[in-house]
Design an enzyme around this catalytic site. Structure first.
Site, PDB file in Angstrom:
ATOM      1  N   HIS A  96     -14.965   8.787  -0.909  1.00 47.88           N
ATOM      2  CA  HIS A  96     -15.322   8.884   0.512  1.00 47.88           C
ATOM      3  C   HIS A  96     -16.828   8.846   0.747  1.00 47.88           C
ATOM      4  O   HIS A  96     -17.282   9.063   1.868  1.00 47.88           O
ATOM      5  CB  HIS A  96     -14.662  10.120   1.137  1.00 47.88           C
ATOM      6  CG  HIS A  96     -13.176   9.943   1.282  1.00 47.88           C
ATOM      7  ND1 HIS A  96     -12.345  10.892   1.818  1.00 47.88           N
ATOM      8  CD2 HIS A  96     -12.366   8.892   0.972  1.00 47.88           C
ATOM      9  CE1 HIS A  96     -11.097  10.445   1.809  1.00 47.88           C
ATOM     10  NE2 HIS A  96     -11.086   9.234   1.290  1.00 47.88           N
ATOM     11  N   HIS A 111      -5.286   3.059  -4.236  1.00 48.30           N
ATOM     12  CA  HIS A 111      -3.872   3.165  -3.876  1.00 48.30           C
ATOM     13  C   HIS A 111      -2.977   2.430  -4.873  1.00 48.30           C
ATOM     14  O   HIS A 111      -1.818   2.774  -5.045  1.00 48.30           O
ATOM     15  CB  HIS A 111      -3.639   2.639  -2.457  1.00 48.30           C
ATOM     16  CG  HIS A 111      -4.049   3.620  -1.404  1.00 48.30           C
ATOM     17  ND1 HIS A 111      -3.475   3.684  -0.158  1.00 48.30           N
ATOM     18  CD2 HIS A 111      -4.969   4.611  -1.425  1.00 48.30           C
ATOM     19  CE1 HIS A 111      -4.040   4.661   0.543  1.00 48.30           C
ATOM     20  NE2 HIS A 111      -4.961   5.225  -0.207  1.00 48.30           N
TER      21      HIS A 111
END
Ligand code: HEM
Length: 732
Positions: free
Chosen positions: A265, A92
């Protein structure tokens, strides 16, 4: 109200009604004076690169690795390991980068400040940064937050068995929120469709491509796309179109996108323990007692198994703290059923009785595999599917693709490889770094420079053409991601040489002459000396400025020429300006008037308001408009470096009126008030230096009777700054 009593209703801290509240469309000159010395607490002589080099790097990595498994009661680690959280923090931090203006990204440690520290997508990353504080405290100014946040992502991956591609330090911290980056025009978080032009959501591709420029996220407050699907619609195929556009704007192709999402992920879990309004205010809005943390959870304990971050509750694989290809394996192995998370969000559960996924806090509990809508995009979008299946069949290929894409993600805005530092900086040249070959020959010396200036000036080219070419080359630089600039000589390559702003025919004429001068020099120079076109372009412009100024202008040789093969045409295209006020190019649009676009470019060039002002005044009288027009050339002696632009702009003998000719919407005509004769033409960019109060104040300095010498001196300094903006090779 009792007379004499002040009806105080304002919050004093807000500063009352601000100038921008009264006039929201005001020029944002503030972006040209942010991040300056007064906000920086570090001593002036601190050299961050040297400080970083003095670190015991392996010990630093060990210290970071130790944090991974040192679970803290105030924010217990899922599965006893903070790896997933830290990967998300680094992702992020860097994933805000966008290709259009090179802004965003992890290069400045901006995740610590508003608005990013309080974006809905950054929930719980406040905890991640706080977990790292002991390491930051130990190493002090030897490691910036910007570097630490990203390096921690690498260490997280390595601590879970993944081999990374490398790491370079070198990001210096900023000390205040960056105000230059346009994150969107919405006044609410997560608004649907606000930033999409017209196209109907029923055509997902057209809709996705309608995303407003230059943003790269589908909603205000998100790093990329809505994990539940477009506007919460759980359609993996439609979500893929959003992913393609948003990751494309991060500079990632399909292969890199699949590698990143599947790679990321493969670790960790999402957090959505319960539905309802259990999150306290974000860090910027939280009370003092929260000490900079936000989103305090009020569902049961609020932490650990009760934590709420995204409101989704998914653990992708049975090995959330170990690298594996289980994510891709499950993606194709199972059919998926839509369900609601405990928080009520759309997510997918495997249609199986396989209870193979661990619970983050209860070793006796096992769960079914789950996925986000955007995860399923990697299977149900045909192009992503092909790549995903290839990666599934070959984990080494998957690992290599993920390692490289992750490295690119973290280093996209760090600049050329010559800037990389630290023992893990990879040596391989990568095309997205805009590689420039090393100078492996003796560089021209002062007497060569003098001779070459004579040759170039004597070759019959108009001086303004030389200045234009040098400006065209150097002014592609952008401080945001340190791309562009004169080094590499890419002005002579595609796509740059064909950009309309560069007046391709005129540029070709200049380049032809410079190539002849280069060939003659390289053939006859002593001691194997050579001169690059990159150098000659700047030297030609500088020589012409020198002539116009009647005094010496510094020139720094040593640039090298890159080849077309070393140039990613598609990626270089993002350096093309839509508007360039320095050359009176481009039009206002409803998204930005030309003067606003000028300020934006000036910010990318790291110019201060006075530097911007003096450059405009100088370039106008040097007559370098892209189309050769006389717009804003407010002088009778074009080609002489004088302060005439300012003198004539501020002269009350002229009355300015908008041009009546519709074909030139942004242009103005200056009439002699006494005779009514047309005297000048000018653009919005020109007139703003007389109309905007702060710019006018600067213009007055240069138009004053004692401003002439200062004008020439300041112009030369600003010109030299732009010519050398990308000379990291000599500044470091
Ligand atoms: C977690 C969405 C791409 C790494 C999450 C969460 C969401 C999400 C909603 C849960 C946050 C929480 O509740 O704790 C997305 C979407 C993506 C995307 C929509 C793009 C389409 C990526 C990429 C990476 C990544 C590119 C890294 C390369 C992670 C990791 C976690 C995570 C490691 C787990 C965090 C933890 O364990 O606390 N993601 N993500 N994601 N994401 Fe992504």
């Amino acid at each position: 109200m009792a007379e004499g009593k002040c009806p105080v209703v304002h919050n004093v801290a807000s500063g009352g009604t601000k100038i921008t509240d009264w006039w929201p469309g005001r020029l944002r000159l503030n972006i040209l004076r942010q991040q300056n010395a007064v906000s920086n607490p570090l001593d002036r002589d601190v050299d961050y690169r040297k400080a970083f080099a003095s670190i015991d790097y392996q010990q630093l990595k060990k210290d970071i690795a130790a944090v991974m498994t040192d679970s803290q009661p105030w924010w217990p680690a899922d599965f006893g390991h903070y790896g997933g959280l830290f990967i998300r923090m680094a992702w992020h931090s860097s994933g805000t980068y966008r290709v259009f203006d090179g802004r965003g990204g992890g290069g400045q440690g901006q995740q610590r400040f508003a608005p990013l520290n309080s974006w809905p997508d950054n929930v719980s990353l406040d905890k991640a940064r706080r977990l790292l504080w002991p390491v930051k405290q130990k190493y002090g100014q030897k490691i910036s937050w910007a570097d630490l946040l990203l390096l921690t992502g690498n260490v997280a991956l390595e601590s879970m068995g993944f081999k990374t591609f490398g790491f370079s330090g070198g990001r210096t911290d900023t000390w205040e929120p960056d105000q230059a980056t346009y994150w969107g025009g919405e006044s609410a978080w997560m608004g649907n469709d606000v930033r999409y032009a017209g196209a109907s959501p029923s055509d997902p591709k057209a809709h996705a491509e309608g995303l407003e420029t230059p943003v790269a996220a589908s909603h205000m407050g998100l790093i990329y796309v809505n994990p539940e699907g477009p506007n919460g619609n759980p359609d993996p195929v439609a979500a893929a179109e959003d992913i393609r556009v948003t990751f494309g704007r991060m500079g990632m192709n399909d292969e890199e996108t699949v590698a990143l999402i599947a790679g990321g992920h493969s670790f960790g879990k999402t957090h959505g323990a319960a539905g309802g309004d259990y999150q306290g205010p974000e860090p910027e809005a939280a009370g003092l007692e929260a000490q900079g943390l936000g989103w305090k959870g009020s569902y049961q304990t609020g932490v650990g198994k009760d934590a709420i971050t995204s409101g989704l509750e998914v653990t992708w694989t049975k090995t959330p703290t170990h690298w594996s290809n289980k994510y891709l394996e499950y993606l194709f192995k199972y059919d998926w059923e839509l369900e609601k998370s405990p928080g009520g969000a759309n997510q997918w559960v495997a249609k199986t009785n396989d209870l193979i996924v661990p619970d983050a806090f209860d070793p006796n509990k096992k769960l079914k595999p789950r996925m986000l809508t955007t995860d399923l995009s990697l299977r149900f979008d045909p192009a992503y599917e092909k790549i995903s299946r290839r990666f599934l069949a070959d984990i080494d290929q998957f690992a290599d693709a993920f390692a490289r894409a992750w490295f690119k993600l973290l280093h996209r805005d760090l600049g050329p490889r010559s800037l990389y530092i630290g023992p893990e900086a990879p040596k391989e040249d990568l095309i997205w770094q805009d590689p420039i070959p090393a100078v492996n020959y003796p560089v021209i010396d002062a007497s060569d420079v003098a001779n070459l200036k004579k040759s170039v000036l004597g070759a019959g080219l108009a001086p303004n053409k030389l200045i234009s070419a040098a400006w065209a080359s150097a002014s592609t630089f952008r401080g945001s991601d340190k791309r562009g600039g004169a080094n590499g000589g890419r002005i002579r390559l595609l796509p740059q040489r064909d950009w309309p702003v560069n007046n391709p025919a005129q540029l070709a004429e200049v380049l032809k002459v410079l190539e002849t001068v280069q060939a003659a020099f390289n053939k006859s120079a002593s001691g194997g000396k050579q001169v690059s076109i990159a150098d000659l372009v700047v030297l030609g412009g500088t020589a012409a400025v020198e002539q116009a100024a009647g005094q010496a202008v510094p020139f720094l040789p040593g640039r090298a020429d890159a080849s077309q093969e070393q140039t990613d045409v598609e990626s270089a295209a993002f350096l093309e300006p839509n508007a360039d006020g320095f050359r009176n190019y481009g039009k206002s649009s409803d998204r930005g008037r030309t003067e606003e676009q000028l300020i934006d470019r000036a910010q990318l060039l790291n110019l201060t308001p006075p530097e911007l002002t003096v450059l405009i005044g100088g370039l106008r009288v040097l007559d370098i408009n892209y189309d050769g027009s006389k717009t804003g050339v407010l002088t009778d002696k074009a080609g002489v470096l004088s302060n005439d632009f300012f003198i004539n702009l501020l002269n009350m003998a002229t009355e300015w009126r908008p041009a009546t000719n519709d074909k030139i919407p942004d242009s103005y005509v200056g009439f002699d008030r006494a005779t009514g004769q047309e005297r000048w033409t000018a653009s919005r960019v020109d007139l703003v230096f007389g109309s905007q109060a702060e710019l006018r104040a600067l213009a007055e300095v240069y138009a004053s009777s004692d401003g002439g010498e200062k004008f020439v001196r300041n112009f030369i300094a600003a010109w030299t700054k732009v010519m050398n903006a990308d000379r990291f090779d000599v500044k470091v």
